[in-house]
Design a protein around this motif. Structure first.
Motif, mmCIF file in Angstrom:
data_model
loop_
_atom_site.group_PDB
_atom_site.id
_atom_site.type_symbol
_atom_site.label_atom_id
_atom_site.label_comp_id
_atom_site.label_asym_id
_atom_site.label_seq_id
_atom_site.Cartn_x
_atom_site.Cartn_y
_atom_site.Cartn_z
ATOM 1 N N ARG A 77 0.836 -1.204 0.000
ATOM 2 C CA ARG A 77 0.000 0.000 0.000
ATOM 3 C C ARG A 77 0.872 1.256 0.000
ATOM 4 O O ARG A 77 0.558 2.241 -0.653
ATOM 5 C CB ARG A 77 -0.937 0.008 1.200
ATOM 6 C CG ARG A 77 -1.981 1.110 1.070
ATOM 7 C CD ARG A 77 -3.000 1.146 2.182
ATOM 8 N NE ARG A 77 -3.657 -0.125 2.371
ATOM 9 C CZ ARG A 77 -3.873 -0.671 3.561
ATOM 10 N NH1 ARG A 77 -3.506 -0.058 4.653
ATOM 11 N NH2 ARG A 77 -4.484 -1.825 3.664
ATOM 12 N N LYS A 78 1.988 1.210 0.700
ATOM 13 C CA LYS A 78 2.897 2.360 0.729
ATOM 14 C C LYS A 78 3.504 2.607 -0.658
ATOM 15 O O LYS A 78 3.561 3.738 -1.134
ATOM 16 C CB LYS A 78 3.996 2.130 1.760
ATOM 17 C CG LYS A 78 4.875 3.310 1.999
ATOM 18 C CD LYS A 78 5.863 3.055 3.119
ATOM 19 C CE LYS A 78 6.719 4.289 3.332
ATOM 20 N NZ LYS A 78 7.661 4.109 4.434
ATOM 21 N N ALA A 79 3.934 1.533 -1.314
ATOM 22 C CA ALA A 79 4.492 1.663 -2.668
ATOM 23 C C ALA A 79 3.421 2.117 -3.657
ATOM 24 O O ALA A 79 3.678 2.945 -4.540
ATOM 25 C CB ALA A 79 5.116 0.340 -3.103
ATOM 26 N N VAL A 131 -9.747 8.686 -4.249
ATOM 27 C CA VAL A 131 -8.590 8.836 -3.359
ATOM 28 C C VAL A 131 -8.980 9.658 -2.132
ATOM 29 O O VAL A 131 -8.607 9.329 -1.001
ATOM 30 C CB VAL A 131 -7.396 9.484 -4.106
ATOM 31 C CG1 VAL A 131 -6.325 9.943 -3.144
ATOM 32 C CG2 VAL A 131 -6.818 8.501 -5.119
ATOM 33 N N LEU A 132 -9.759 10.717 -2.331
ATOM 34 C CA LEU A 132 -10.191 11.542 -1.205
ATOM 35 C C LEU A 132 -11.118 10.759 -0.268
ATOM 36 O O LEU A 132 -11.065 10.943 0.950
ATOM 37 C CB LEU A 132 -10.873 12.812 -1.709
ATOM 38 C CG LEU A 132 -9.932 13.828 -2.352
ATOM 39 C CD1 LEU A 132 -10.722 14.939 -3.028
ATOM 40 C CD2 LEU A 132 -8.962 14.396 -1.330
ATOM 41 N N ARG A 133 -11.955 9.903 -0.823
ATOM 42 C CA ARG A 133 -12.830 9.088 0.027
ATOM 43 C C ARG A 133 -12.023 8.092 0.869
ATOM 44 O O ARG A 133 -12.407 7.748 1.979
ATOM 45 C CB ARG A 133 -13.858 8.339 -0.808
ATOM 46 C CG ARG A 133 -14.906 9.242 -1.401
ATOM 47 C CD ARG A 133 -16.032 8.455 -2.059
ATOM 48 N NE ARG A 133 -16.892 9.316 -2.834
ATOM 49 C CZ ARG A 133 -17.776 10.170 -2.339
ATOM 50 N NH1 ARG A 133 -17.910 10.279 -1.052
ATOM 51 N NH2 ARG A 133 -18.517 10.922 -3.127
ATOM 52 N N LEU A 137 -6.314 5.994 4.246
ATOM 53 C CA LEU A 137 -5.379 4.924 3.906
ATOM 54 C C LEU A 137 -4.120 5.431 3.210
ATOM 55 O O LEU A 137 -3.217 4.652 2.919
ATOM 56 C CB LEU A 137 -6.079 3.903 2.999
ATOM 57 C CG LEU A 137 -7.346 3.266 3.585
ATOM 58 C CD1 LEU A 137 -8.042 2.430 2.528
ATOM 59 C CD2 LEU A 137 -7.018 2.455 4.812
ATOM 60 N N PHE A 138 -4.072 6.734 2.923
ATOM 61 C CA PHE A 138 -2.954 7.314 2.186
ATOM 62 C C PHE A 138 -2.252 8.372 3.023
ATOM 63 O O PHE A 138 -2.860 8.970 3.909
ATOM 64 C CB PHE A 138 -3.457 7.996 0.899
ATOM 65 C CG PHE A 138 -4.026 7.063 -0.117
ATOM 66 C CD1 PHE A 138 -3.212 6.185 -0.798
ATOM 67 C CD2 PHE A 138 -5.376 7.061 -0.403
ATOM 68 C CE1 PHE A 138 -3.727 5.322 -1.750
ATOM 69 C CE2 PHE A 138 -5.909 6.211 -1.347
ATOM 70 C CZ PHE A 138 -5.076 5.339 -2.029
ATOM 71 N N ALA A 143 -3.681 13.089 -0.619
ATOM 72 C CA ALA A 143 -4.982 13.771 -0.558
ATOM 73 C C ALA A 143 -4.844 15.202 -1.073
ATOM 74 O O ALA A 143 -5.734 15.699 -1.776
ATOM 75 C CB ALA A 143 -5.523 13.759 0.869
ATOM 76 N N VAL A 144 -3.732 15.848 -0.758
ATOM 77 C CA VAL A 144 -3.489 17.207 -1.264
ATOM 78 C C VAL A 144 -3.394 17.191 -2.790
ATOM 79 O O VAL A 144 -3.991 18.042 -3.466
ATOM 80 C CB VAL A 144 -2.216 17.812 -0.628
ATOM 81 C CG1 VAL A 144 -1.821 19.108 -1.319
ATOM 82 C CG2 VAL A 144 -2.413 18.033 0.856
#
Length: 186
Positions: A77-79, A131-133, A137-138, A143-144
């Motif tokens: 998930r990080k990658a 992605v915003l929803r 998780l990020f 998000a920015v």
């Protein structure tokens, strides 16, 4: 620029394969290379009718990267988040430059602009909203970047109409919490 033109077709293939096989590190590197290649202008290979080079394939891959399901594994998930960050940066830059067809542009650039605006700008907006929803998780930076893309799409009426049903979510769940004073601010 010539080296970039020569590498575009191969990088596009590697990008597609890395997305399909969930090789997030390779996806990240391909997107970073695309970012470097498009930072000033589209490579000649994207705007000249050349065999094996297709800006639409790059954009399809960009959308595929953003719309891919999140991996369950924390390291993956990080990658994946790093790859999405670069995809959103490229999308935002692409929208600023090619989201609107300018009359002063060369015909080949107008063609790319029209294609991007009609086929991909809205798909990327949907991906940015997703992605915003899932922003918990990020990392915050992603998000920015997603919000940056969404903000840029407000310029086009058709994309604003697509965004309108999501305004309550954006205002109440994304923007307001950032602007609201917390206990540490009082």
């Amino acid at each position: 620029r010539d080296r970039c033109d020569a590498l575009c077709p191969a990088l596009c293939v590697v990008l597609r394969q890395s997305i399909e096989t969930k090789a997030y590190g390779a996806t990240h590197l391909c997107l970073k290379a695309m970012s470097a290649a498009t930072v000033v202008a589209l490579p000649n290979a994207f705007v000249v009718e050349a065999p094996g080079v297709d800006v639409e394939e790059w954009l399809r891959n960009l959308v595929a990267c953003l719309m891919a399901p999140l991996p369950a594994d924390e390291a993956a998930r990080k990658a994946d988040a790093t790859a999405r960050k670069w995809a959103l940066k490229i999308a935002a830059r692409f929208f600023v430059r090619y989201g609107t067809v300018a009359e002063e542009d060369e015909p080949r650039v107008q063609r790319v602009s029209a294609m991007f605006a009609q086929l991909y700008a809205g798909q990327i907006q949907v991906a940015a909203l997703q992605v915003l929803r899932e922003r918990a998780l990020f990392p915050e930076r992603i998000a920015v970047d997603a919000m940056t893309y969404v903000q840029q799409t407000l310029q086009k009426a058709v994309l604003y109409k697509q965004l309108k049903p999501h305004l309550e979510f954006l205002l109440l769940e994304v923007i307001f919490p950032v602007l609201a004073l917390g206990p540490e601010d009082v």
